[in-house]
Design a protein around this motif. Structure first.
Motif, PDB file in Angstrom:
ATOM      1  N   MET A 256       0.641  -1.219   0.217  1.00  0.00           N
ATOM      2  CA  MET A 256      -0.046  -0.079   0.030  1.00  0.00           C
ATOM      3  C   MET A 256       0.824   1.255   0.006  1.00  0.00           C
ATOM      4  O   MET A 256       1.708   1.214   0.959  1.00  0.00           O
ATOM      5  N   ASN A 257       0.680   2.360  -1.010  1.00  0.00           N
ATOM      6  CA  ASN A 257       1.469   3.204  -0.865  1.00  0.00           C
ATOM      7  C   ASN A 257       1.153   4.457   0.083  1.00  0.00           C
ATOM      8  O   ASN A 257       0.077   3.936   0.598  1.00  0.00           O
ATOM      9  N   GLN A 258       1.884   5.359   0.188  1.00  0.00           N
ATOM     10  CA  GLN A 258       1.819   6.405   1.148  1.00  0.00           C
ATOM     11  C   GLN A 258       0.325   7.000   1.183  1.00  0.00           C
ATOM     12  O   GLN A 258      -0.436   7.247   1.900  1.00  0.00           O
ATOM     13  N   SER A 259       0.048   7.384  -0.136  1.00  0.00           N
ATOM     14  CA  SER A 259      -1.088   8.324  -0.316  1.00  0.00           C
ATOM     15  C   SER A 259      -2.517   7.409  -0.132  1.00  0.00           C
ATOM     16  O   SER A 259      -3.506   7.705   0.409  1.00  0.00           O
ATOM     17  N   LEU A 260      -2.461   6.115  -0.539  1.00  0.00           N
ATOM     18  CA  LEU A 260      -3.621   5.205  -0.447  1.00  0.00           C
ATOM     19  C   LEU A 260      -3.753   4.839   1.141  1.00  0.00           C
ATOM     20  O   LEU A 260      -4.809   4.922   1.697  1.00  0.00           O
TER      21      LEU A 260
END
Lengths: 43, 423
Positions: free
Chosen positions: A1-5
């Motif tokens: 899961m990336n930071q913005s998600l």
């Protein structure tokens, strides 16, 4: 899961928690609960 | 998981003591935490709404209020007495089994509650079955597994989060229960609650598998209980937890009536309880978080001290809307914050292998306090026409609990000389 998600997920969870908390708080003050309040709490 | 005991020392061993339920399968600590939070939300929240059924059920079935009240008192007694045994079974045979049985009993109890038409049937359903269901699905069992699923540096915060889940359930299930009763009637409302509480059974899958944590030197359960029994700090902690039960239940049961006695409108009583519930969620998490960064015994001491100061100020100052709100917020912040801290302290001192068992024994103290708080409040009011004595007793007990927490030796038991009892 990336930071913005991850950030979006947390914002969604926080908004949902705030909404439920608001609805529940209002629920405490509705006439049905107010009338029955003395019966509502026990050990 | 291969033991590293002897290679990296005891502290490292504890970090390695994370349950088998990580990395290798879907039962990651995060999943355990999420499922544990929902289980606590359901088990504690559903119980919170039972009081709402008193009036409609008693009225429809022609019962006196004592019939209903006795079943709920029995429920709490059964919960408290069965809790240590539920903890032992969870530690010995795995938490999932006891959660499945407890979830089924809880559901069966709610269904039978709906169809009870005699006092005896209601005592068996609402009292015995739901009480047994609570003992296997509430703090003791769930927090034991959560405590094992996280390494020591994250354990307190995890316990705070799962405790906040229980607090959230307590906060929202009351208006939820009221909506169900208003819309569908009490019988259908109980059946809906039965269906929702049955969710505990599938959620228990996240807790399957026996604890792989080794006790100190292959310590048996009996040895662990004996070890705790000789540790004065464990008894101080249990005594303080008894005070927690006394204070919280006295306030929960009698605060609305006290406010009305002081000339406040009933809406203020409900606002106070809603504020306690709301701040309780924040407090549970916050206390768990702080427990990971500061000494748990000092935090517990602060909580009991803060409660006493809040109680004394509340009864000494004129009761106004604002004083009630501030009092409720302070109480809410310290309400169930004691649970992750007490659980975390038991884990810290005695290890996590028998955490459910040992915490459940402490929790029995809490339930005894709960019984005394509810009963003594009513008894003293009937005897004196005032709650003043009980408020003073609650504050004095808080000071006692504050002092009792201070000498607790927080060191891990294995690092202490075992020849004599320790504080």
């Amino acid at each position: 899961m990336n930071q913005s998600l991850r950030l979006l997920t947390w914002i969604f969870i926080a908004a949902l928690a705030a909404l439920i908390s608001y609805a529940a708080f209002r629920g405490y003050l509705n006439p049905d609960l107010l009338i029955n309040f003395s019966n509502s709490f026990y050990c | 998981m291969p033991s590293v005991r002897g290679k990296k020392g005891k502290a490292a061993t504890r970090i390695e003591d994370i349950d088998t339920m990580n990395a290798t399968n879907w039962r990651t600590p995060a999943v355990v935490l999420a499922c544990g939070s929902v289980i606590l939300m359901l088990s504690l929240g559903t119980r919170q709404s039972f009081g709402l059924f008193l009036q409609p059920m008693s009225s429809d079935l022609g019962w006196g209020r004592e019939t209903f009240a006795f079943a709920l008192a029995l429920q709490n007694l059964v919960w408290g007495l069965a809790q240590p045994f539920a903890g032992m079974i969870a530690d010995k045979f795995g938490a999932a089994r006891i959660l499945i049985i407890a979830g089924a009993l809880y559901t069966l109890g709610l269904v039978l509650m709906a169809f009870s038409d005699t006092g005896l049937a209601f005592n068996i359903s609402a009292g015995l079955l739901v009480g047994l269901g609570l003992s296997g699905s509430a703090f003791g069992v769930v927090m034991g597994v959560v405590g094992r699923a996280f390494p020591p540096e994250k354990r307190s915060m995890a316990l705070g989060i799962v405790g906040a889940g229980g607090s959230f359930g307590q906060f929202i299930m009351l208006p939820y229960g009221q909506v169900l009763i208003s819309q569908f009637g009490w019988l259908a409302a109980l059946l809906v609650l039965a269906v929702s509480s049955f969710l505990i059974v599938p959620l228990a899958a996240a807790f399957s598998g026996k604890s792989a944590v080794g006790g100190r030197g292959n310590q048996s359960m009996a040895e662990a209980i004996r070890e705790a029994a000789t540790h004065r700090g464990f008894w101080y902690l249990t005594a303080a937890f008894l005070v927690c039960g006394f204070q919280t239940i006295f306030i929960m049961v009698h605060l609305p009536a006290y406010l009305v006695d002081k000339g406040m409108a009933p809406v203020q009583g409900m606002t106070a309880l809603a504020l306690i519930g709301l701040f309780n969620i924040i407090g549970s998490y916050l206390c768990g978080y702080l427990g990971g960064h500061f000494s748990k015994k000092y935090l517990l001491s602060w909580i009991y001290g803060l409660r006493s100061v809040a109680i004394l100020m509340f009864i000494m100052l004129p009761v106004t809307q604002w004083s009630t709100w501030v009092f409720s917020a302070v109480l809410g912040l310290t309400w169930l914050g004691t649970v992750p801290l007490t659980n975390g302290l038991v884990a810290q001192i005695f290890g996590v292998r028998y955490l459910s068992t040992l915490f459940s024994i402490s929790f029995l103290g809490h339930q005894v306090g709960s019984f005394l708080g509810a009963w003594y409040g009513g008894y003293m009011f009937d005897a004196t026409g005032s709650y003043l004595t009980v408020w003073v007793v609650a504050a004095a007990l808080g000071v006692l609990a504050c002092i009792l927490c201070l000498p607790i030796n927080e060191s891990e038991m294995g690092s202490l000389p075992s020849s004599k009892p320790v504080i």
